[in-house]
Write a protein that holds these residues in place. Structure first.
Motif, PDB file in Angstrom:
ATOM      1  N   UNK A 372      37.434  25.989   1.050  1.00 46.74           N
ATOM      2  CA  UNK A 372      37.090  25.006   0.024  1.00 46.74           C
ATOM      3  C   UNK A 372      37.662  23.639   0.372  1.00 46.74           C
ATOM      4  N   UNK A 373      37.536  23.263   1.635  1.00 46.36           N
ATOM      5  CA  UNK A 373      37.935  21.928   2.046  1.00 46.36           C
ATOM      6  C   UNK A 373      39.430  21.697   2.157  1.00 46.36           C
ATOM      7  N   UNK A 374      40.219  22.754   2.141  1.00 47.81           N
ATOM      8  CA  UNK A 374      41.643  22.514   2.366  1.00 47.81           C
ATOM      9  C   UNK A 374      42.202  23.579   3.310  1.00 47.81           C
ATOM     10  N   UNK A 375      43.357  23.241   3.871  1.00 45.98           N
ATOM     11  CA  UNK A 375      43.983  24.138   4.833  1.00 45.98           C
ATOM     12  C   UNK A 375      44.913  25.091   4.101  1.00 45.98           C
ATOM     13  N   UNK A 376      44.726  26.358   4.358  1.00 48.03           N
ATOM     14  CA  UNK A 376      45.635  27.351   3.776  1.00 48.03           C
ATOM     15  C   UNK A 376      46.336  28.096   4.909  1.00 48.03           C
ATOM     16  N   UNK A 377      47.396  28.788   4.567  1.00 49.95           N
ATOM     17  CA  UNK A 377      48.125  29.563   5.559  1.00 49.95           C
ATOM     18  C   UNK A 377      48.088  31.028   5.156  1.00 49.95           C
ATOM     19  N   UNK A 378      47.829  31.872   6.151  1.00 46.78           N
ATOM     20  CA  UNK A 378      47.818  33.321   5.900  1.00 46.78           C
ATOM     21  C   UNK A 378      48.983  33.937   6.660  1.00 46.78           C
ATOM     22  N   UNK A 379      49.744  34.749   5.966  1.00 53.18           N
ATOM     23  CA  UNK A 379      50.848  35.453   6.620  1.00 53.18           C
ATOM     24  C   UNK A 379      50.612  36.947   6.477  1.00 53.18           C
ATOM     25  N   UNK A 380      50.554  37.614   7.625  1.00 52.50           N
ATOM     26  CA  UNK A 380      50.374  39.066   7.673  1.00 52.50           C
ATOM     27  C   UNK A 380      51.691  39.627   8.196  1.00 52.50           C
ATOM     28  N   UNK A 381      52.382  40.407   7.388  1.00 54.91           N
ATOM     29  CA  UNK A 381      53.678  40.920   7.846  1.00 54.91           C
ATOM     30  C   UNK A 381      54.076  42.124   7.016  1.00 54.91           C
ATOM     31  N   UNK A 382      55.059  42.839   7.522  1.00 51.70           N
ATOM     32  CA  UNK A 382      55.558  44.005   6.796  1.00 51.70           C
ATOM     33  C   UNK A 382      56.465  43.524   5.664  1.00 51.70           C
ATOM     34  N   UNK A 405      48.407  32.640   1.504  1.00 52.60           N
ATOM     35  CA  UNK A 405      47.767  33.942   1.347  1.00 52.60           C
ATOM     36  C   UNK A 405      48.599  34.970   2.104  1.00 52.60           C
ATOM     37  N   UNK A 406      49.193  35.899   1.378  1.00 51.14           N
ATOM     38  CA  UNK A 406      49.990  36.930   2.030  1.00 51.14           C
ATOM     39  C   UNK A 406      49.185  38.218   2.073  1.00 51.14           C
ATOM     40  N   UNK A 407      49.048  38.745   3.277  1.00 50.14           N
ATOM     41  CA  UNK A 407      48.381  40.037   3.461  1.00 50.14           C
ATOM     42  C   UNK A 407      49.423  40.995   4.027  1.00 50.14           C
ATOM     43  N   UNK A 408      49.870  41.931   3.214  1.00 50.46           N
ATOM     44  CA  UNK A 408      50.884  42.832   3.750  1.00 50.46           C
ATOM     45  C   UNK A 408      50.286  43.783   4.785  1.00 50.46           C
ATOM     46  N   UNK A 409      51.032  43.995   5.841  1.00 51.51           N
ATOM     47  CA  UNK A 409      50.636  45.027   6.805  1.00 51.51           C
ATOM     48  C   UNK A 409      51.038  46.367   6.223  1.00 51.51           C
TER      49      UNK A 409
END
Ligand SMILES: Cc1cc2nc3c(=O)[nH]c(=O)nc-3n(C[C@H](O)[C@H](O)[C@H](O)COP(=O)(O)OP(=O)(O)OC[C@H]3O[C@@H](n4cnc5c(N)ncnc54)[C@H](O)[C@@H]3O)c2cc1C
Ligand code: FES
Ligand code: FES
Lengths: 927, 280
Positions: A372-382, A405-409
């Protein structure tokens, strides 16, 4: 004579030819590359796990020509021409094989990180011995460590391959809660499909290597980083304190005392100082001494005693006297009560740093993406707590929460150690600077030196009782070594006093604690938040008093046990679900038998160095945060395909929330659990389930799920035009709502959906009701408590000081077992960690920061464990269910120490009770 | 980082020729090599000896045994060996877990020369000799003279260990190995004792060898004790064992145990080991 060398270069170009899972492959990599790395990196077979890279954990076990080996310490060259089998090669025609099926049925995989190694070791065994006995299973699996299961279910599963039908059925509508249904994430864990922190990263991700302090306390300056980069062109970027927008974090709002990267001053050995970014093997080749950091080591405050006495020398300006936090619970008047007691007992007890030793070292990646026109950060971690990770990442980058955006492993074990961020803020800073994806994987030593530990404690207690054996007073003072930064130190300081009087009715209590800063490893959350340490002290004194009174130790505990209607040390009246007496009653037959067995064995071994003893210990444990709000929100939708989508924010850490939450949802909706799909943990998709700690998820998030399901039920009934309390049924894509004779139908295919595809969304929130504690610690710290009693039987060799635990009986009041197999698994795992705490585990920075020297129990150290599930339902809880995660371990160490005492006559007042210490104590005798 | 070289010859001569001209690091099962390099790439030139036929296999002739250098602990466990080697087999079963036993080699254990190497006392008690080859010839060294200190051996950089040799013991001699560690599997010894005992027709000790590990930089034979007990009945021999028999031990305090404890436990284990080795 360079001919052979030239040959080897030619060989390198040709690669190594081998067969992997029946397919011929050619690996073109350095012949000395570790086979595990080649399997994972060159062939993408990430089912083979790496827990230590040193042969110590067995997670990387594969078969080479049918024999188990650690692929982390085998050069690729030695696989030339051989047949390698990995976990990916086990399923037969796409289905779980018999061994995998048995693992699934028996709940032999919890977090699943050890599972591939266990399966391969067991495959080797079963190929040679189709019908092994338990001793053969132990010998074959002795080289694979598991930190979750306590090994018992693994042994059961391997034995069951030959002897039992291991098919598992999914429970029918209304029968999910209380069933032994298999873990829903089980198949992924058993096939190697599950993705842990180190198993995925975006293509082209850079690697982040952290340079850490070799000193416990030092000042430092950075030399020329430009010169350094000229010498090492492989270094594509460097991050230091100057690159961190907000260089402070911590789990609580105050104090935010820990820097992401140290700024000129380090406070513990292992503190992060600098990050090098580039290609992994090139970075790993750089010698630490070549990194331009000029150290000025300073004398460290190594112990709480030193830190408390260090006038004016504070680790942090905001913490005078180096005290992070004080805890206090006072009720009645302890001194006169002790003076008037018929019997008193007292002692000073010490425990050590204990490492979580989950088999998965911290790992993950971060990337930027446009939305949506902006930069986001995704963190994938335990992580055990995706939502807190999101806050920490947003904070250190000074970004709004919704930019993260946190995506848990999948998480390969946590036990409290992954409640603090580890790689997350480092990755965030690196990706922000590089604007390219960055990944990192801790080495085992790095994981051990840099992450949190169980607080070492020094506890002084006095306990009194009257002539009838009724407790009169507890006077408890505990100092907890919280290390360099706050982490969960205040949680420990606040939780311990509440629990210090044990699960007993005691009219006079004074319990005070301090969490003390030192230049040690950070002590944080570890299964039980200080209560296990306190329980060692108070239960030892319970034995003292029982002996003085001449009352049987179990009977003495029963006489004093908390019952419904009793008031706790904080003035809380326990209304219901107080299963302490039931636990003790449940253990009575085992206790009688154990005592008789001890007498017989001691008789039979008279004249030898072997002595036998049995011990019993009790515990209670407040479920959820101490007073602090800890709500959970869950949502669940129905989709056009006739299946439900549970947005499950209660992070799975091996404890089973991926299965428990659907079980509760299914029964609350009255539909088969097989109809429920899930999105798990993702902070964009789920709501905040709160952290997976404090044994709270079943109780707190379980309630939220139940409420969400009820909410959805009402909304679906409304859509169908039925009364809100109608029961729903799904027949393909037709929903039928039935209420008193009426029946309404809804064709889902014709329904409108929201953007995610849900026809209706149910939402539920629960926050356990508590009342803040006053200055004397009076109030309602927890809405409900778990209770347990455990018996340990031991054999002690008094000449060598060695202790062998022969059997553990564990009775736990869990309110209701939503899934008995999983409850047993939690208890087994807790007992195993309790045994480690009691007998072998001691973390010493710089000396035991690997799994070679830091010893956790192996499959050969865990005795048979008999569980007794006491179900005294909690009215506030979903189907009555309370938690068991932490209660599982708390009573074990004191029960073992009680058994050692009966065997030898000495009271153990330290943990771990290693052979040399016990032998020294036996020579000295009890004071 | 420059690319390192990796050589995996099939013939001993090829390996020895290479060793004579370049500083190769020898690699066998890798179970000591790789754990010393966690988080670091291999930065040495490697000579992998696991494909050399001359280094493989176990031969038994009469009572004498030749154990090829790259014999794994698993191969040792399943080999048919004289009874006196029961202690060596017991030691093999105590090395790491099955994975380590499947990869780790006997020569690797000796060359790595850890004070806690389980193979060293077991082989010392058997009176093992180490066979070394280089481009300029071969020699045999008593194991006691091969291991010089912690991580130090008498091996010259141009030499390879080719085999370990055991000389015959009287028929009926028995070997025992006792390991004390803090847990059941995968554990470094705090103290270990190997004993071999041969009894005469009257049940008296005819020959005795005892070695203690992890209580000094190099495992030690208790030669004074061994000589003293010859001719004694096992029970009187055991009753007479005291700390004075252990004066050659120089244990240290470390995370696994105090020096005092090691001494104390060694005494207990020496008594137990001799008792078990003297019990037919
Ligand atoms: C998890 C784990 C547990 C362990 N447990 C134990 C234990 O309980 N007891 C124990 O004693 N050890 C233990 N070890 C150590 C190790 O397994 C043994 O020492 C093993 O025998 C080493 O053999 P290797 O072939 O793997 O040696 P490598 O690692 O290949 O080599 C070890 C050293 O020997 C040299 N070397 C090897 N072969 C030769 C040769 N033929 N000629 C000259 N030099 C040579 C190498 O250059 C190197 O310096 C353990 C190791 C691990 C990883
Ligand atoms: S990763 Fe190979 S043994 Fe731990
Ligand atoms: S299930 Fe074994 S380590 Fe988690």
């Amino acid at each position: 004579m360079n001919k052979p060398a030239e040959q080897s270069l030619a060989a390198l170009r040709q690669g190594t030819t081998l067969s992997v899972n029946g397919t011929a492959v050619r690996l073109v990599c350095a012949p000395s590359k570790r086979l595990a790395h080649a399997l994972r990196e060159d062939l993408g077979l990430t089912g083979t796990k790496i827990g230590c890279d040193a042969g110590d954990c067995g997670a990387c076990t594969v078969l080479v020509d049918g024999r188990q080996v650690c692929s982390c310490i085998m050069p690729v060259a030695q696989a030339e021409g051989r047949e390698v089998t990995t976990v990916e090669g086990l399923p037969q025609s796409g289905c779980l094989n018999r061994l995998q099926q048995a693992f699934l049925k028996h709940g032999a995989a919890q977090c699943g990180i050890c599972t591939p190694g266990m399966l391969m070791a067991a495959t080797d065994l079963l190929a040679r011995n189709a019908n092994p006995d338990e001793a053969a299973v132990r010998d074959a699996l002795g080289g694979v460590l598991c930190r979750c299961t306590g090994y018992r279910k693994i042994i059961e599963a391997v034995l069951a391959v030959a002897t039992a039908d291991n098919t598992v059925d999914s429970p029918s509508a209304g029968a999910a809660v209380g069933s032994r249904m298999a873990r829903l994430d089980g198949p992924a864990k058993l096939t190697g499909a599950e993705k842990f922190g180190a198993d995925v990263a975006p293509a082209g991700a850079l690697f982040l290597r952290i340079i850490r302090s070799p000193h416990a306390r030092a000042r430092f300056t950075l030399g020329s980083l430009d010169d350094f980069r000229r010498r090492y062109p492989a270094v594509e970027g460097i991050i230091s304190a100057a690159d961190v927008p907000e260089n402070s974090f911590a789990v609580f709002p105050t104090p935010k005392d820990q820097p992401v990267l140290a700024d000129g001053h380090v406070r513990f050995r292992g503190e992060a100082v600098l990050g090098l970014i580039g290609e992994e093997s090139a970075l790993r080749a750089i010698a630490e001494a070549d990194v331009p950091i000029l150290w000025q080591p300073l004398p460290a405050l190594e112990t709480p005693e030193q830190a408390l006495a260090a006038t004016g020398d504070w680790l942090h300006d905001f913490a005078p006297e180096n005290v992070l936090c004080r805890g206090r619970v006072v009720k009645g008047d302890v001194q006169p009560a002790l003076a008037a007691s018929s019997f008193t007992a007292e002692g000073e007890f010490r425990t050590s740093h204990v490492e979580h030793a989950y088999i998965e070292p911290e790992a993950g990646y971060a990337e930027l993406f446009e939305e949506d026109g902006r930069t986001r950060i995704r963190v994938f971690a335990c992580t055990q707590t995706p939502y807190m990770d999101r806050e920490e990442v947003a904070r250190v980058l000074k970004l709004p929460l919704d930019a993260v955006h946190v995506v848990p492993s999948a998480i390969g074990g946590g036990f409290g150690g992954k409640l603090d961020v580890s790689v997350q803020p480092l990755l965030a800073v690196a990706v922000w600077k590089m604007r390219r994806p960055v990944r990192m994987v801790y080495t085992r030593p790095e994981s051990m030196i840099s992450t949190t530990k169980r607080h070492p404690a020094r506890i002084r207690v006095r306990l009194g009782c009257d002539s009838g054996g009724r407790l009169t007073a507890v006077d408890f003072a505990g100092d907890f070594n919280t290390g360099a930064y706050a982490s969960w130190g205040s949680t420990v300081a606040n939780r311990v006093p509440v629990h210090a009087s044990g699960p007993y009715a005691v009219p006079n209590v004074r319990a005070v604690t301090r969490a003390v800063y030192t230049h040690n490893a950070i002590a944080g959350a570890f299964r039980g938040f200080g209560v296990p340490q306190a329980c060692i002290a108070t239960e030892a004194l319970m034995d003292d008093l029982a002996l003085q009174c001449g009352i049987d130790r179990l009977e003495f505990r029963l006489r004093n046990a908390l019952r419904a209607g009793h008031e706790t040390a904080t003035g809380q009246t326990l209304a219901a679900s107080v299963g302490m007496t039931q636990c003790l009653e449940a253990l009575k037959p085992a206790w009688k038998e154990a005592l008789a067995c001890v007498a017989a064995r001691n008789g039979a071994s008279a004249g030898t160095s072997r002595r036998y003893g049995a011990g019993v210990a009790c515990m209670w444990y407040g479920i959820g945060n101490t007073v602090i709000a800890n709500p959970s929100t869950m949502t669940i939708g129905l989709r056009k395909n006739g299946r439900f989508m549970l947005y499950n924010g209660a992070q799975e850490i091996g404890q089973g929330t991926y299965t428990i939450m659907p079980q509760i949802a299914a029964d609350a909706l009255g539909v088969p659990v097989a109809l429920i799909d899930q999105i798990h943990g993702d902070t964009d998709q789920t709501e905040d389930g709160g952290k997976s700690s404090a044994s709270r998820q079943t109780f707190v998030s379980g309630n939220a799920v139940k409420f969400a399901a009820e909410d959805l039920n009402g909304k679906l009934c409304e859509l169908a035009g039925a009364p809100a309390d109608a029961r729903i049924e799904l027949h393909g894509t037709t929903l039928i709502a039935r209420a008193a004779g009426a029946e309404k139908r809804l064709d889902l295919a014709r329904c409108q959906t929201d953007a995610r595809g849900d026809i209706a969304l149910g939402r539920g929130t629960f926050n356990p009701p508590t009342v803040p504690l006053d200055a004397n610690g009076q109030g309602v710290p927890y809405a409900t408590y778990g209770f347990a009693a455990q018996i340990a039987e031991v054999e002690v060799d008094v000449d060598l000081g060695t202790v062998k635990v022969l059997h553990v009986h564990a009775a736990h009041d869990i309110g209701r077992a939503v899934n008995p197999t999983q409850v047993e698994g939690q208890i087994h795992g807790g007992v195993a960690q309790g045994l480690g705490l009691a007998l072998m585990e001691e973390y010493i920075s710089g000396r035991t920061d690997n799994l070679h020297d830091y010893l956790i129990p192996t499959i050969g150290d865990i005795p048979p464990i008999t569980t007794h599930l006491v179900e005294d339902p909690e009215p506030l809880a979903p189907y009555g269910a309370k938690g068991v995660g932490e209660p599982a371990l708390i009573a074990t160490a004191p029960a073992i120490f009680g058994a050692i005492r009966q065997a030898t006559g000495v009271r153990v007042d330290f943990a771990p009770c290693t052979p040399d210490r016990l032998r020294a104590l036996l020579k000295r005798g009890t004071p | 980082m420059s690319a390192t070289r990796y050589l995996r010859p099939t013939h001993l001569e090829e390996a020895l020729a290479a060793l004579g001209t370049h500083p190769w690091t020898v690699l066998a099962g890798g179970t000591d090599f790789y754990p010393g390099r966690v988080g670091k790439p291999v930065d040495v030139d490697v000579l992998d000896v696991t494909r050399i036929a001359d280094l493989r296999g176990i031969q038994v002739a009469g009572g004498a045994v030749r154990i090829g250098a790259t014999t794994t602990w698993s191969e040792l466990i399943t080999a048919r060996l004289p009874n006196v080697c029961a202690g060596l087999k017991a030691a093999a079963r105590e090395v790491g877990g099955v994975q380590i036993q499947n990869a780790g080699t006997v020569a690797g254990n000796l060359c790595n020369a850890s004070p806690a190497a389980d193979g060293v006392p077991a082989l010392l008690a058997l009176g093992a000799e180490v066979e070394l080859h280089s481009g300029s010839g071969a020699r045999r060294v008593n194991l006691g003279e091969f291991v010089l200190g912690s991580r130090r051996t008498a091996r010259r950089p141009d030499e390879l260990v080719v085999a370990v040799h055991l000389t015959p013991w009287p028929e009926g001699a028995k070997g025992v190995f006792l390991k004390l560690g803090h847990r059941r599997y995968l554990v470094i010894s705090v103290v270990m004792v190997a004993a071999c005992v041969a009894l005469d027709a009257a049940g008296r000790i005819a020959r005795c060898a005892v070695a203690v590990g992890a209580c000094s930089a190099v495992a030690q034979r208790l030669s004074g004790l061994e000589a003293r007990v010859v001719g004694m009945r096992p029970d009187e021999a055991i009753a007479g064992i005291t700390n004075a028999d252990l004066t050659c031990l120089t244990p240290i305090d470390d995370v696994r145990g105090s020096a005092a404890y090691r001494r104390d436990a060694a005494l207990t284990l020496v008594r137990q080991a001799i008792e078990q080795a003297a019990t037919p």
